[in-house]
Scaffold this active site. Structure first.
Site, PDB file in Angstrom:
ATOM      1  N   LYS A 241      61.898  50.347  67.338  1.00 13.49           N
ATOM      2  CA  LYS A 241      60.902  50.708  68.351  1.00 13.49           C
ATOM      3  C   LYS A 241      60.944  52.218  68.607  1.00 13.49           C
ATOM      4  O   LYS A 241      61.989  52.848  68.388  1.00 13.49           O
ATOM      5  CB  LYS A 241      61.221  49.986  69.674  1.00 13.49           C
ATOM      6  N   ARG A 315      60.779  35.135  68.351  1.00 12.08           N
ATOM      7  CA  ARG A 315      60.264  33.860  67.829  1.00 12.08           C
ATOM      8  C   ARG A 315      61.239  33.227  66.852  1.00 12.08           C
ATOM      9  O   ARG A 315      61.276  32.015  66.692  1.00 12.08           O
ATOM     10  CB  ARG A 315      58.877  34.088  67.211  1.00 12.08           C
TER      11      ARG A 315
HETATM   12  N1  BES Z   1      60.511  41.983  73.224  1.00 13.38           N
HETATM   13  C1  BES Z   1      59.354  42.351  72.483  1.00 13.38           C
HETATM   14  C2  BES Z   1      58.067  42.095  73.248  1.00 13.38           C
HETATM   15  C3  BES Z   1      57.758  42.970  74.402  1.00 13.38           C
HETATM   16  C4  BES Z   1      57.528  44.324  74.233  1.00 13.38           C
HETATM   17  C5  BES Z   1      57.598  42.414  75.644  1.00 13.38           C
HETATM   18  C6  BES Z   1      57.196  45.098  75.297  1.00 13.38           C
HETATM   19  C7  BES Z   1      57.251  43.195  76.714  1.00 13.38           C
HETATM   20  C8  BES Z   1      57.069  44.537  76.548  1.00 13.38           C
HETATM   21  C9  BES Z   1      59.269  41.568  71.191  1.00 13.38           C
HETATM   22  O1  BES Z   1      60.472  41.252  70.600  1.00 13.38           O
HETATM   23  C10 BES Z   1      58.503  42.410  70.234  1.00 13.38           C
HETATM   24  O2  BES Z   1      58.986  43.455  69.913  1.00 13.38           O
HETATM   25  N2  BES Z   1      57.330  41.952  69.819  1.00 13.38           N
HETATM   26  C11 BES Z   1      56.510  42.675  68.930  1.00 13.38           C
HETATM   27  C12 BES Z   1      56.010  41.737  67.861  1.00 13.38           C
HETATM   28  C13 BES Z   1      55.357  42.401  66.689  1.00 13.38           C
HETATM   29  C14 BES Z   1      56.373  43.208  65.916  1.00 13.38           C
HETATM   30  C15 BES Z   1      54.732  41.345  65.806  1.00 13.38           C
HETATM   31  C16 BES Z   1      55.335  43.256  69.732  1.00 13.38           C
HETATM   32  O3  BES Z   1      54.862  42.595  70.653  1.00 13.38           O
HETATM   33  O4  BES Z   1      54.970  44.392  69.443  1.00 13.38           O
HETATM   34 MN    MN Z   2      61.204  42.757  69.335  1.00 14.21          MN
END
Ligand code: BES
Ligand code: MN
Ligand code: ZN
Length: 462
Positions: A241, A315
């Site tokens: 990230k 997931r």
């Molecule tokens: N924990 C995050 C989701 C999240 C991010 C929740 C910011 C609340 C605020 C999750 O693990 C994630 O990173 N999801 C990605 C999925 C994508 C890579 C398909 C997302 O939502 O960007």
């Molecule tokens: Mn994530």
């Protein structure tokens, strides 16, 4: 943890400071009957009767009372006393001409503090509300404590809440309620919950991944499974990230906190269910042993998953936990997860996205949400979007390459692990509040917890 237990007490005529609730329309008529000193105090404090406004009123001698602005003085909403509870000095208070109703919870949560890292913790003593509804006391305190547990766990930095500490938190709740705990880790985790092990392997050995489970209640009662995403910190993994995206990722175990708090409510209320709590606890870290984009994992269920993005880790761990939940043949599965940024894009921070494979379950959750003042919004498990996470080499991928419908594809992914006949609801929740509101400070937050509790009480309560 803030101790809420003594902050709401039955009114036995103890001496207490009066709280007068007024709404905007009611302010003028109320002032008309008041002496000059009160009218002057109200205008000097700029009090207009707006929700959460508070004004101090001088009495004839040393005593004083309080005017509290409420949205609607006929039925007090959950948060209209929260600001008063937060702001007023230590002491006992009594509402005049109204019952607290739902506002009792806000009174309690207005006194929530997370100050364990402050050198000078807040010196304020308890503000006690005397209530003429003794039947509401226990439930309000239970809900405040459950909310406080979610907030505390989410607010704890990842350095002080790894998978092991999350396990300790579960054990504490389990032993208070008399539940029996099972924890799977190490070689057994790799063999039986391969996707939980894969996501957590970069953080080993210091912060070993694990599946934390407990069971509680009479085996003859209907079986209910509650599952929560327990990513103690989400760097994104090798698909790292950016800084702002990572900043609040200590909250990525918010689903686990909700699941644990809901389980504690079930146990404290002795709801006649056989409860199965499942919390996959991992850190999505980065190291030479991290799982990689392009890796193919074989899930507990046997389905193979190609890693399209290591940041779609929630997931993966939930899929193996849901598979285990299904093996117990529950009549209901609820999961909570801070699963996607896309759910926040769609619905903003305050509305968890609800996905359900059963219309009656969705309808019951939405009406419980409405009744509890804990809103959520249903989104579709739209089968046509399965193709968005197709894989060339495995049964499917963990991440869609499309920029669209990210919360839906994440929910559809989970649905691959829950058979159609098993009623299942998935809450994609933020577990966080970026700007404070009365009774709801910035930081960890329970969103969807009271609604889910309302559903369970409606279905299984006396
Ligand atoms: N924990 C995050 C989701 C999240 C991010 C929740 C910011 C609340 C605020 C999750 O693990 C994630 O990173 N999801 C990605 C999925 C994508 C890579 C398909 C997302 O939502 O960007
Ligand atoms: Mn994530
Ligand atoms: Zn995550």
């Amino acid at each position: 943890m803030t101790d809420f237990a003594s902050l709401l007490q039955p009114d036995k005529g103890q001496s207490a400071t009066s709280l007068h609730p007024v709404d905007k329309a009611g302010l003028e008529p109320w002032l008309a009957g008041q002496p000059d000193r009160v009218r002057q105090a109200v205008s000097a404090q700029g009090f207009k009767g707006e929700a959460a406004q508070v004004a101090l009123l001088p009495g004839e001698k040393a005593e004083w009372s309080v005017l509290v602005g409420v949205g609607d003085s006929a039925s007090l909403g959950s948060w209209c006393l929260a600001k008063a509870a937060e702001w007023l000095p230590e002491g006992s208070y009594r509402l005049v001409g109204a019952s607290a109703g739902a506002a009792a919870l806000g009174w309690l949560l207005g006194q929530y503090r997370f100050d364990r890292y402050k050198s000078e913790p807040s010196p304020k003593g308890p503000r006690i509300l005397l209530t003429d509804e003794p039947a509401r006391i226990e439930e309000s305190i239970l809900l405040a404590a459950a909310t406080g547990l979610v907030r505390d766990l989410v607010n704890l930095p990842a350095s002080d809440l790894g998978p092991a500490e999350l396990e300790s938190a579960v054990r504490e709740v389990a032993s208070a309620g008399g539940a029996s705990v099972t924890v799977t880790q190490g070689e057994k985790l790799r063999r039986t919950f391969p996707m939980i092990a894969a996501v957590g392997q970069a953080a080993e050995p210091a912060r070993e991944p694990r599946l934390i489970e407990f069971e509680w209640g009479d085996r003859a009662h209907p079986r209910v499974a509650i599952v929560g995403k327990g990513v103690v910190f989400d760097t994104g993994g090798l698909d790292i990230k950016n800084a702002s995206g990572m900043r609040i990722m200590k909250k990525d175990m918010g689903g686990a906190a909700h699941a644990l708090a809901l389980a504690s409510l079930v146990m404290k209320a002795r709801l006649p269910v056989r409860l199965h709590l499942l919390i996959p606890a991992v850190e999505n870290a980065i190291s030479g042993s991290a799982f990689r984009p392009g890796d193919v994992l074989r899930s507990r269920k046997g389905l193979t998953v190609e890693i399209g993005n290591t940041d779609a880790e929630g997931r993966l761990i939930l899929a193996d936990a849901l598979t285990k939940a299904v093996e117990g043949e529950p009549e209901l599965i609820l999961d909570f997860a801070t699963l996607t940024g896309a759910a926040r894009v769609a619905l903003g921070p305050d509305l968890p996205a609800l996905f359900a494979n059963d219309d009656a379950l969705a309808a019951d959750l939405l009406s419980a949400a409405e009744a509890a003042g804990d809103p959520m919004w249903r989104m579709p498990l739209w089968k046509g979007y399965h193709e968005l996470f197709a894989s060339d080499v495995a049964d499917f991928s963990n991440a869609s390459e499309s920029p669209f419908a990210g919360a839906v594809t994440a929910a559809l992914f989970l649905g691959k692990f829950v058979p159609d006949g098993v009623p299942w609801a998935h809450l994609d929740t933020f577990a966080w509040r970026a700007t404070a509101k009365p009774g709801r400070p910035k930081g960890g937050e329970a969103l969807g917890l009271r609604a889910a509790w309302g559903l369970l009480k409606a279905r299984y309560g006396a």
